[in-house]
Design a protein around this motif. Structure first.
Motif, PDB file in Angstrom:
ATOM      1  N   PRO A  91       0.618  -1.371  -0.062  1.00  0.00           N
ATOM      2  CA  PRO A  91       0.056  -0.215   0.010  1.00  0.00           C
ATOM      3  C   PRO A  91       0.951   1.157   0.153  1.00  0.00           C
ATOM      4  O   PRO A  91       0.445   2.219  -0.786  1.00  0.00           O
ATOM      5  CB  PRO A  91      -0.984  -0.017   1.198  1.00  0.00           C
ATOM      6  N   MET A  92       2.057   1.337   0.834  1.00  0.00           N
ATOM      7  CA  MET A  92       2.807   2.503   0.800  1.00  0.00           C
ATOM      8  C   MET A  92       3.441   2.630  -0.548  1.00  0.00           C
ATOM      9  O   MET A  92       3.533   3.869  -1.067  1.00  0.00           O
ATOM     10  CB  MET A  92       3.898   2.339   1.783  1.00  0.00           C
ATOM     11  N   ARG A  94       1.935   2.065  -3.425  1.00  0.00           N
ATOM     12  CA  ARG A  94       0.861   2.516  -4.308  1.00  0.00           C
ATOM     13  C   ARG A  94       0.878   4.127  -4.014  1.00  0.00           C
ATOM     14  O   ARG A  94       0.657   4.741  -5.089  1.00  0.00           O
ATOM     15  CB  ARG A  94      -0.184   1.827  -4.218  1.00  0.00           C
ATOM     16  N   LEU A  95       0.739   4.248  -2.707  1.00  0.00           N
ATOM     17  CA  LEU A  95       0.646   5.589  -2.196  1.00  0.00           C
ATOM     18  C   LEU A  95       1.714   6.783  -2.677  1.00  0.00           C
ATOM     19  O   LEU A  95       1.522   7.640  -3.169  1.00  0.00           O
ATOM     20  CB  LEU A  95       0.560   5.791  -0.888  1.00  0.00           C
ATOM     21  N   VAL A  98       1.338   7.467  -6.453  1.00  0.00           N
ATOM     22  CA  VAL A  98       0.446   8.342  -6.631  1.00  0.00           C
ATOM     23  C   VAL A  98       0.701   9.704  -6.336  1.00  0.00           C
ATOM     24  O   VAL A  98       0.634  10.627  -7.258  1.00  0.00           O
ATOM     25  CB  VAL A  98      -0.970   8.303  -5.747  1.00  0.00           C
TER      26      VAL A  98
END
Length: 139
Positions: A91-92, A94-95, A98
């Motif tokens: 998740p990090m 992907r963040l 972004v």
């Protein structure tokens, strides 16, 4: 002494201490998961025998090798690694992707010094070279 005090009060050392404490607690949680859920699940699959890996060992020339304890730790390591990867790292990543995409749209690279500058800039703040806007470049 003031330098040592400044070192201790720096944000990174406090974050590291919190990470170590949370990691130790998380390790205990995964150990309990392995001993209370995974091991009985293996026992259910193997016909009702609940294996106690910690008791598995063999002896050579009077030396006892506890490979079962190693198996428990290996399963714990694999579970911790998988959980940390899927719940934190992925998740990090992907963040961060972004945020980098938003940053890339708002900045461009100076052709002279290769530093990042705002997309609307007409002069580089690092090397002060004059930048020609895309609309004024010859085709």
């Amino acid at each position: 002494m003031s330098g040592f005090k400044q070192f201790l009060l720096r944000g990174n050392i406090v974050e590291l201490a919190v990470a170590v404490i949370v990691g130790a607690t998380f390790s205990g949680l995964v150990q309990a998961l392995v001993s209370d859920l995974v091991t009985p699940l293996i026992g259910a699959v193997t016909g009702g025998r609940q294996p106690d890996f910690a008791q598995y060992s063999f002896t050579i020339n009077g030396s006892r090798f506890k490979y079962g304890d190693f198996l428990n730790h290996l399963i714990s390591f694999l579970l911790i690694s998988a959980i940390v990867y899927w719940l934190i790292v992925a998740p990090m990543t992907r963040l961060i992707r972004v945020f980098d995409r938003d940053k890339a749209a708002a900045t461009k690279q100076c052709p002279e010094c290769l530093s990042d500058i705002p997309a609307e800039a007409r002069r580089c703040a690092q090397c002060t070279s004059e930048l020609v806007p895309e609309s004024e470049k010859p085709r």
